[in-house]
Scaffold this active site. Sequence first.
Site, mmCIF file in Angstrom:
data_model
loop_
_atom_site.group_PDB
_atom_site.id
_atom_site.type_symbol
_atom_site.label_atom_id
_atom_site.label_comp_id
_atom_site.label_asym_id
_atom_site.label_seq_id
_atom_site.Cartn_x
_atom_site.Cartn_y
_atom_site.Cartn_z
ATOM 1 N N ASP A 83 0.864 -1.187 0.000
ATOM 2 C CA ASP A 83 0.000 0.000 0.000
ATOM 3 C C ASP A 83 0.901 1.238 0.000
ATOM 4 O OD1 ASP A 83 -1.776 -2.079 0.510
ATOM 5 O OD2 ASP A 83 -3.025 -0.891 1.862
ATOM 6 N N LYS B 185 -6.851 3.195 -3.453
ATOM 7 C CA LYS B 185 -7.306 3.187 -2.059
ATOM 8 C C LYS B 185 -7.519 4.627 -1.625
ATOM 9 C CE LYS B 185 -5.302 1.885 2.453
ATOM 10 N NZ LYS B 185 -4.215 1.151 3.127
ATOM 11 N N LYS C 226 -10.198 -0.007 -2.630
ATOM 12 C CA LYS C 226 -10.123 -0.208 -1.184
ATOM 13 C C LYS C 226 -10.429 1.090 -0.449
ATOM 14 C CE LYS C 226 -6.951 -1.462 2.576
ATOM 15 N NZ LYS C 226 -5.615 -1.965 2.948
#
Lengths: 308, 290
Positions: free
Chosen positions: A145, A208, A244
């Site tokens: 991430d 995300k 996400k």
Amino acid sequence: MSLTAVSTTARLPDLSRVPAVDEVGVNERVARFQSRSIKTTAKAEALRMILSMIDLTTLEGQDTPGKVRQLCQKAIHLHDSIPGLPHVAAVCVYPNMVAVAREALEGHDINIASVATAFPSGMSSLEVKLDDTRMAVDAGANEIDMVISRGAFLAGEYAYVFDEIAAIKEACGDAHLKVILETGELGTLDRVRRASVLAMHAGADFIKTSTGKIQPAATMQVTLVMLQAIRDYFYETGRMVGMKPAGGISTSKLAIHYLVMLRETLGQAWMTPEWFRFGASSLANDVLMQIARQATGVYQSADYFSKD
Amino acid sequence: MVAAHERVPVAKTYKIYIGGKFPRTESGRYFALEDKKGKVIANVCRSSRKDFRNAVVAARGAQPGWAKASAYLRGQILYRVAEMLEGRKEQFVHELTIQGSTERQAQREVDASIDRLIYYAGWADKYQQVFSAVNPVSSSHFNFSVLEPTGVVTILAPNDSGLIGLISNVAATIVGGNTTVVLASEERPLSAVSFAEVLHASDVPGGVVNILTGFRSELTEQFASHMDVNAVVYCDGGRKVAKTVQEAAADNIKPAISRRGVDWLSDAGASPYLIRDTQEVKTTWHPIGT
């Protein structure tokens, strides 16, 4: 490491051609998702699906190997008194905790996600970010991430942000790359849409919303805008990108609204942990309490569920 | 000739009280409250178990802060509630009379309710001394027991009294640092809703007292079974109700406290033992040199 390693197929698109976002329209659409009634068997299915999509997360300065092991235990044994529960999709930790998580999850089909690239601010040089990424991957992370450089993005240096993402993608190797836009710092939905397009073209496997360190974190509005960007990117290129939302989703009810939004924006193909995740720490317990409530008919208490 | 315009009276909407707010029931259901002659007095919320669940969430959220407030402050706040009630006496007397009391009965009940609040306000910084103890033990320990609030308490308020029964139970519960969810009298629910307005204007933090109106038949079991409730108080009903409450409470072995048959207007309705009912005794063994 120079930026010439970037794959030649990735090209920065003309962001001025990204469609503008109709904010009023987005708000109205989001309000509709929240009025859907999901009950009984549909709710039971939704709750299980949510569990399977959770990235169980601990990203605190006070994290210790013990805390991470405990989190991994929780990931494996969500609530053993209810048999047949799915396990979460992944645990999400800092790079220096990846090895601990790897060991604790040995033999279990749970992914290890690690934040990298000078998380959460991203305020460092590309070299440091690449090293950070490689360190996490070498320690055994299968998902990375990363955060984008919001300062550069807001200053209009799109090429810099694009090249950075592409370089990190390269460094990830086989690991999946999730690109955190930190929408709370982007300010407008138009910028969220542009950053989404930029990240996807640069090679993101997932986009995300947030780090969880900045308020507001994930909202249904920004998530909808990002889902729409994913849809249009899919029509344009034929490549699926995952989504996400992270931060602030702590109740089952809200998570179910997100699933409704996902279903009605991207369709059934995205309704799996492979393409949709929730970044959350307290959501899992709320979902478990709802499942227990459905099983026993009695409202539950946090006192009877493990904390992490 | 112009007809004199008669003013249209503004009728009050009786809502429920959850987390310091006055929402309508999420279920959108109401029941008509009638007086003795069958005339409709008001439409009252028929709360659902979801309203109850929301109320428990609010009560749980407010509990640690309320328990941490000093005994002195909790006493002051209860005293403030009494002051506010005194100022709105006429409204409460009126509401009790339209729900079936005579003027005299209503007057007496409202006066007693105010006094009851003062009574428990006074106990706020005293019950701990009365019930705590230093215990003699045959080892080298300093051994003492103190009371701690049990947490979230649900109260099925007395059905036959609109105000005094509700206030006696609520005051005794919250003075000790508990928070509560109350189901108002089914036959006389109006005073409970107006009392919520008094609480709201008296520095009682939102969520400390949550008041629902609705049907016993629907909510009794929920009040007793919820796992996040630490004790349940019930004031009416026969053996069947007692059985329902006790069985549902057994799931997480919460105390099921029966206060049936109490004359709330009498002195028997006021006692420090009512405070102790919803407290837990914590005993500490502290090693000392011989």
